[in-house]
Design an enzyme around this catalytic site. Structure first.
Site: not given
Lengths: 596, 596
Positions: A435-437
């Site tokens: 998550y978040e890239g």
């Protein structure tokens, strides 16, 4: 064994690795005693309030009924305590009602809370990001109405980016925003994977939603940011009607079972009321401010998972008696005496220390960036943080999964049994490289933006810092022979690979992207080696100072020694992976080699 | 997407990598068509019967009540089908009622069934091990009564080793066996982690239990093996009274939720009736026959998990559209087009192929060992299998966890959602580096027994095989430049490290054990590189033969190319890890460096 805040570790790092006073320009607030008493208090909260809910929260999970999410038993009370004591706002500016602590002081608190209860801690972290975005680009009216209750924790915040067809490719979002005569917008669309998109901890939930205005350009240049509250807010700040958005389902996940991952539908009844934040079509830039902060927070979650796993593994290894040593076959020993268990413990310890040290130098740069009056200096610190963000996010989170897996391994069969809690740490940690890239996205950011676009500017700053440490370490050339020579080699590898990448440039971007992840890991291992050497130098300098137990200082030297012999050794393999594609780039394009 | 047996992969390996006819000495049974029709049928059973129960079984889990374990819905019926069709006994000798298939034919069936439903498949696997042990050392009376119903699958079998204080250290077991006037024994004690120790799939459960006779010597030389049935068996083969043993609990685990992991208490009512198997105090040797077979089976479970993960990841990567390529930013593409996703797919594919190829050369050696009339040749094959067992068990299972993790990564956020099934594969796979001897135990077995005790005899056989492949590959020196040179380097590393280990010998065993795991991984990566090169040579030789699609042959070359550039590259890091401890062994004992 209950979680204990790593106060000894933090004491060494804050005194020896970084310069808190210089970084913040405030010597009153940050006098030793105050910082440590804050950390001790935070540690007590983590151990006493948050951790006891961690495994029960994982087992019980969330209940979803009629669009409402009920968090596990105890979460509502713990959240009330968190906000009453102000723990949710330690890093927020005092003028907003926060505690105004510098990054160097607040980041370790994030680590502690996430170690104790990663799922619970996500809610306040997301809210902090939303507050920062609103504070940065919100109108006076929005700030007036929303910031105070959010800082107080009565309302929480979310980030609404992902849609079914728009994950890593944010430019593909379709949620629409139609302007209304009263200046508001009607928002309609579906968002998925919204953490704490619905829950029962707070009175209101403030969603920051990416959407498209009519006739907006395609792709990332046509995305605007809207504030969409769960309950509308009257001009006097009281809650009004329920807005036209609802949670239609939550995910059944591998980990963080107590953190609701929601599918939100906006505008089923004609459109949710939203307020534009910042300029039209400039939403992504604002979201990226939040996103970069969130990436550092996720990296910190990696440190947190590793520390939690290490504590459990260490306790088990010294308690569990099994087998004997060759020199005395009749006496059973703790498994910590066995060589391979020691290898795993040393690997976990030195890696976790390197991860935390990386977090600290990033926090120091953030503080320097914010406190400096010198624009050029501030920009330099910002460049350094920008370079380190993808490295820290990806390397620390991949490392966390590995450290958690080693904790399972040290527990043997018991590690596979959920009651020991290490399996949960491993499951919970697995979301961090996603998550978040994802790790792949971080690696592309590193090579495309931080190396190619910025022409290696950030890297030069990093290399200069590493060289300073290498110079300083010459005073201990004998004691630190291996950590020094291994770091010199790793630095050569890092520079050599980076030069080739920059030389290939955009024309070779396809080949470069094939090895961007190994390159990022090479960079992460090397930065870790730099920081372990720096800590060892400081430890040797501090000998005889009575500030630390001799054993503590020795343990920092040991970590540098182990790290250089084990984790820096991996750099040789990573360098080969990188060069095996870059060297032949002309003769054998990676695309041919990687055909599938 | 449902699981599909990897028939094309197997067809290539069985025709090109190994020599089935030579290995088994039977050209009738193993004519091409028969083997493939067996595999096709097995694949249909895996896809049609076993896999549909895999995720439901994981979600529903087991019910434990009043000492009884109820398996998930559908398991009883599937088990009945399995045994009716004889799939539970494919590898068992025909004289016992089994199908008598050679290892080369039966191992891939184990892989398929485990890919489709790892938890379910464990039951029959354990039973097979128990049958082999009984057949090896049981009395005529025991064989007469027990083998037929076990081979038929009406009764199942277990291994009872572990006790709370005796895990990796089997010598610490305390379960007692008191001789009775009628020649039986009264067994009392507690066993933990007993897979399928209690369940509802079969009429009876035959426990093979390690216990101590009165006055037995301490440690591993005082352990005997007993057969202890759940229901006593009358002389006519009918079931008699319930024996004095019960399942008192089952574990709540990270994975394999449908496989009961039982705590069994023997002798609460005065002693369970047991029958001595083999000689008194010689139980461990018999158990080790089962254990070595079980280690190979667990390695095969690693192949199975990797294949299952790869299939899901590949399907998702070609189906999921997200982002675009630099040359055409307006067209969204499947994520399989993105460089880092291709890197991950190639890594998963080439690693899984190398794992399966390793399984095949081991199975070939097992068949040669059993079929050869030449004692020396038979012994050589046994030595090779003994060397490869710890390498395959540890390397293939660690690789499986990594491949499953990459499958999660390719799925992005969806990978963290349980419904895609990749999270389950990752959870299920995590037990493999633990049970039947952890990775650390395998590594100690490799260096202590297979290198030091056997003076590198097995390793010489391996090295000779690798050199033969390198010679043969010279015909394709241009096409296979990199796979050849990388394998040569890796082989040098393997030999160099092994020589140092043997030179240090028992006196340096402590230092050696610190790096036994990296050494094992170095060996595993190198053996994989050998087999990938061998397959590539065969693929190039087969060009134009019309036996395979050109694309298939090319894919084997690609796998060798990728494997050599990526996985063999890691050998450089692993070699450094090993040498960093062995080189300084005199000056800086590892025990000092690893102090904690």
């Amino acid at each position: 064994m209950s979680y204990q805040a790593p106060l000894d570790e933090l004491r060494f790092l804050i005194n020896e690795l970084v310069d808190l006073e210089k970084a913040t320009g405030k010597n009153d607030l940050v006098s030793d005693d105050l910082v440590f008493s804050i950390w001790e208090e935070a540690g007590r909260f983590a151990t006493g309030v948050l951790e006891p809910l961690n495994r029960p929260g994982d087992c019980e999970g969330l209940r979803f009924e009629d669009g409402e999410v009920k968090t596990p038993a105890g979460f509502v009370g713990a959240y009330r305590q968190l906000t009453e004591m102000g723990w949710n706002s330690v890093g927020l500016p005092e003028e907003l009602g926060g505690q105004g602590l510098p990054w160097l002081v607040s980041s370790p608190i994030t680590e502690m809370f996430s170690s104790a209860n990663k799922a619970f801690n996500m809610c306040a972290g997301l809210t902090q990001g939303a507050i920062e975005a609103i504070n940065l680009i919100g109108s006076a009216y929005i700030k007036e109405l929303y910031l105070e209750p959010m800082v107080a924790g009565r309302w929480t915040g979310t980030m609404n980016l992902t849609e079914p067809q728009a994950g890593s490719d944010v430019g593909a979002i379709r949620t629409r925003a139609i302007p209304q005569p009263d200046g508001t917008y009607r928002i309609s669309g579906q968002k998925i994977f919204i953490s704490f998109g619905e829950h029962d901890l707070a009175e209101n939930i403030i969603h920051l939603v990416l959407a498209r205005l009519p006739d907006a350009p395609e792709g990332v240049r046509g995305i605007s940011l809207f504030l969409v509250p769960k309950f509308l807010v009257n001009d006097d700040g009281c809650l009004g009607n329920r807005n036209d958005l609802q949670c239609v389902s939550i995910e059944h996940k591998l980990g963080i079972h107590a953190s609701p991952t929601c599918t939100l539908v906006f505008g089923d009844q004609g459109g949710a009321t939203g307020y534009l934040l910042g300029e039209p079509n400039r939403g992504l830039a604002a979201m990226f401010v939040m996103m970069n902060a969130a990436r550092l927070t996720v990296g910190m979650e990696g440190v947190a998972s590793a520390e939690a796993a290490l504590q459990k593994a260490r306790a088990y290894a010294f308690e569990r008696v099994q087998g004997s040593k060759a020199e005395d076959p009749s006496t059973a020993v703790a498994i910590a005496e066995h060589e391979d268990v020691r290898r795993m413990l040393m690997l976990m310890t030195s890696r976790t220390r390197a991860m935390r040290a990386m977090a600290m130098v990033i926090a120091e740069a953030q503080d320097l960036c914010e406190s400096s009056d010198d624009t050029a200096e501030s920009a330099r610190q910002h460049t350094f943080v920008s370079l380190m963000t993808p490295i820290f996010k990806a390397w620390a989170t991949e490392s966390a999964v590995e450290v958690a897996s080693l904790a399972i391994q040290i527990h043997g069969g018991m590690g596979f049994v959920e009651e020991t809690g290490v399996a949960q740490i491993w499951r919970d940690s697995r979301i961090c490289p996603i998550y978040e890239g994802t790790t792949g996205i971080q690696a592309n950011d590193l090579v495309s933006r931080k190396l190619l676009r910025d022409k290696g500017e950030g890297l030069s700053l990093l290399v200069a810092k590493i060289r300073t440490t290498l110079q300083e370490s010459q005073a201990f050339a004998t004691e630190l022979r291996k950590p020094i020579s291994a770091l010199e080699e790793a630095l050569n590898s890092l520079e050599g690979c980076a030069e080739r990448i920059i030389a290939l440039g955009d024309s070779g971007i396809e080949n470069i992207r094939f090895i961007s992840v190994p390159f990022l890991m090479l960079a992460g291992n090397t930065v870790g080696g730099w920081l372990m050497l720096q800590c060892a130098v400081r430890a040797l300098q501090a000998r005889g100072s009575e500030r630390y137990a001799e054993q503590t200082l020795e343990s920092w030297r040991q970590s540098a020694e182990f790290y250089s012999r084990y984790t820096l050794a991996e750099v040789h393999g990573l360098e080969r992976q990188v060069l095996n594609y870059l060297e032949d780039a002309a003769a054998a394009p990676a695309a041919d080699i990687f055909r599938y």
